[in-house]
Write an enzyme that holds these catalytic residues in place. Structure first.
Site, mmCIF file in Angstrom:
data_model
loop_
_atom_site.group_PDB
_atom_site.id
_atom_site.type_symbol
_atom_site.label_atom_id
_atom_site.label_comp_id
_atom_site.label_asym_id
_atom_site.label_seq_id
_atom_site.Cartn_x
_atom_site.Cartn_y
_atom_site.Cartn_z
ATOM 1 N N SER A 240 0.768 -1.210 -0.152
ATOM 2 C CA SER A 240 0.088 0.046 0.154
ATOM 3 C C SER A 240 0.759 1.181 0.089
ATOM 4 O O SER A 240 2.142 1.082 0.167
ATOM 5 C CB SER A 240 -0.762 0.084 1.342
ATOM 6 O OG SER A 240 -0.150 0.210 2.490
ATOM 7 N N LYS A 241 0.274 2.310 -0.085
ATOM 8 C CA LYS A 241 1.032 3.605 -0.015
ATOM 9 C C LYS A 241 2.118 3.871 0.883
ATOM 10 O O LYS A 241 3.206 4.381 0.530
ATOM 11 C CB LYS A 241 -0.120 4.813 0.166
ATOM 12 C CG LYS A 241 -0.550 5.281 -1.311
ATOM 13 C CD LYS A 241 -0.846 6.680 -1.480
ATOM 14 C CE LYS A 241 -1.278 7.392 -2.810
ATOM 15 N NZ LYS A 241 -2.745 7.558 -2.799
#
Ligand code: GLU
Length: 466
Positions: A240-241
């Site tokens: 994820s980010k």
């Protein structure tokens, strides 16, 4: 059988690094088997699909170096064909009209929830007669999923996977406005495109069971499935980010070479013994689905950067110069002039030894392209002590009188002899020379730099830079 593979991204954002790996596996599989690899843009979700995302995907794939066969297929353009298949299923008695209202559907969901089941359609219109249809309601078309037994798929990565058919509810294949749903479009397109192998993320595994029955209902051959595990972050959580960049363009902008990313993403989830460095030609030769791992792989930025260092060292010098020129522009506030470009090309052999990204390479090469005065970094500043300046003066004088070859080796030899004569270590003079010639504390070999700069510029820099 000719292998036909495809990459089928939904254009709802950038080209995700995980999707890029899916594209790579499909491409390698097709190229390995001398088959075809197609690109299909799954733009049926008209709200979320954007032209910007389509451009990002196409540019991303082009940069990544995965050429596809034929022209790009846009799924939405084929909506009429998908609707035709929905009607064919209706004709075959494998699908039916459903007139449920949103309220009724909501009630079914509630009921399922109350029974501890996941929300599902209860088959309300499965066996109802058309004359019971309410007036003025546009129906959807639902697929008649099997209710008993189980569905078994021999997945080329996951092995045998199965599901109890009781879990498959009757999904909508054509909406009330006549537009097809994703599940139908995918199957029709894969069939029409002659796809033999569907290689994609394992988040689509549950879809495969539903898609399987659509093929069967149409009497079509079911392609082989290979569901590859997703990529996780270095901490083992789904990527994820917070793990860093997710879009492929961010890696390009970070100064990663496409061949590095191909090698890195290939090794992320596939192996060939202990080989870490697998250039694309070898990857094509060796790729198979048998060696795709079953568990999620971890994205490790440090490994990617080390590998990039390797590919930078391997890369053609002229290509590297072309890659870094635009990166230098904002730092210099102007284009690199012809002389600067020539020096970069000559000096690339040394420059590329220590850069892990092309951004670093651009940064490290700036001193070749600068005009006076050269900015000095802290280390260079601290190297230019009074004593050091004295040696630079001595070297300048010695070099002015030097008549030997102006090459790295001869200059090395000459300055070494000077240092010996002065009774000092080579490093004592080399470090100050570096500071004066580059304005930096770290650089490639100063003798190489002298050769690249040439006699006149070297002497000028020693005079003005000290
Ligand atoms: N469009 C789907 C996605 O982007 C992929 C569908 C498929 O590969 O079958 O996740």
């Amino acid at each position: 059988m000719t292998v036909m593979a495809r990459f089928a991204p939904s254009p709802t954002g950038f080209l995700h690094i995980g999707s890029a790996r899916t594209a790579l596996f499909n491409w390698l599989f097709a190229r390995h088997h001398g088959g075809k690899y197609y690109l299909r843009i799954e733009d049926t979700d008209r709200v979320r699909s954007t032209q910007e995302a389509i451009d990002a995907i196409i540019e991303g794939l082009e940069w990544f170096g995965l050429n596809w066969d034929g022209s790009t297929v846009f799924q939405f353009e084929r909506a009429a064909r998908h609707a035709e298949v929905a009607h064919a299923l209706l004709q075959k008695g494998m699908a039916y009209y459903c007139y449920c209202s949103p309220e009724e559907l909501e009630m079914m969901k509630e009921e399922a929830r109350a029974n501890g089941l996941s929300p599902r359609y209860n088959g309300m219109w499965r066996n109802r007669d058309a004359h019971e249809a309410p007036q003025g309601v546009k129906p959807v078309i639902r697929f008649k999923a099997p209710q008993e037994g189980e569905t078994i798929i021999q997945d080329l990565v996951q092995g045998e996977v199965k599901i109890a058919n009781a879990q498959l509810d009757d999904m909508v294949i054509l909406r009330a406005d006549g537009t097809p749903t994703y599940m139908l479009s995918v199957v029709v397109d894969d069939y029409d495109m002659g796809i033999t192998h569907i290689i994609r993320g394992d988040d689509h595994l549950t879809n495969a069971f539903r898609q399987y029955h659509l093929y069967k209902a149409m009497g079509w051959h079911v392609p082989a499935f290979a569901h590859i595990p997703l990529i996780h972050g270095v901490d083992g959580a789904k990527l994820s980010k917070r793990h860093g960049a997710l879009g492929i363009e961010a890696y390009r902008d970070m100064g990663i070479l496409p061949e590095t990313l191909r090698n890195y993403l290939l090794r992320l989830g596939w192996s060939h013994g202990d080989e870490e460095i697998i250039p694309t030609d070898k990857a094509i030769k060796w790729f198979n689905l048998e060696h795709v791992g079953k568990s999620p792989s971890r994205f490790d930025m440090a490994k990617l950067l080390n590998l990039n260092g390797h590919y930078i060292r391997e890369a053609d010098d002229k290509r590297l110069v072309d890659l870094i020129l635009p990166l230098m522009h904002p730092r210099l506030g102007r284009d690199v002039d012809t002389l600067g470009q020539e020096r970069l090309l000559k000096g690339m052999k040394g420059l590329k030894q220590r850069a892990k990204t092309t951004l670093e390479l651009a940064e490290n090469g700036l001193f070749y392209t600068r005009h006076f005065p050269l900015p000095r970094d802290e280390k260079a500043q601290s190297l230019l002590t009074e004593n050091a300046l004295k040696y630079i003066g001595e070297v300048s004088r010695a070099l002015s009188a030097y008549e030997g070859l102006w090459t790295e080796d001869s200059l090395h030899e000459f300055i070494k002899t000077c240092a010996d004569t002065w009774g000092i270590k080579l490093g004592e003079v080399a470090q100050p020379l570096r500071a004066a010639l580059t304005g930096q504390g770290i650089s490639p070999s100063i003798f190489e730099i002298m050769e690249v700069l040439g006699r006149e510029e070297t002497l000028l820099r020693l005079r003005l830079g000290s």
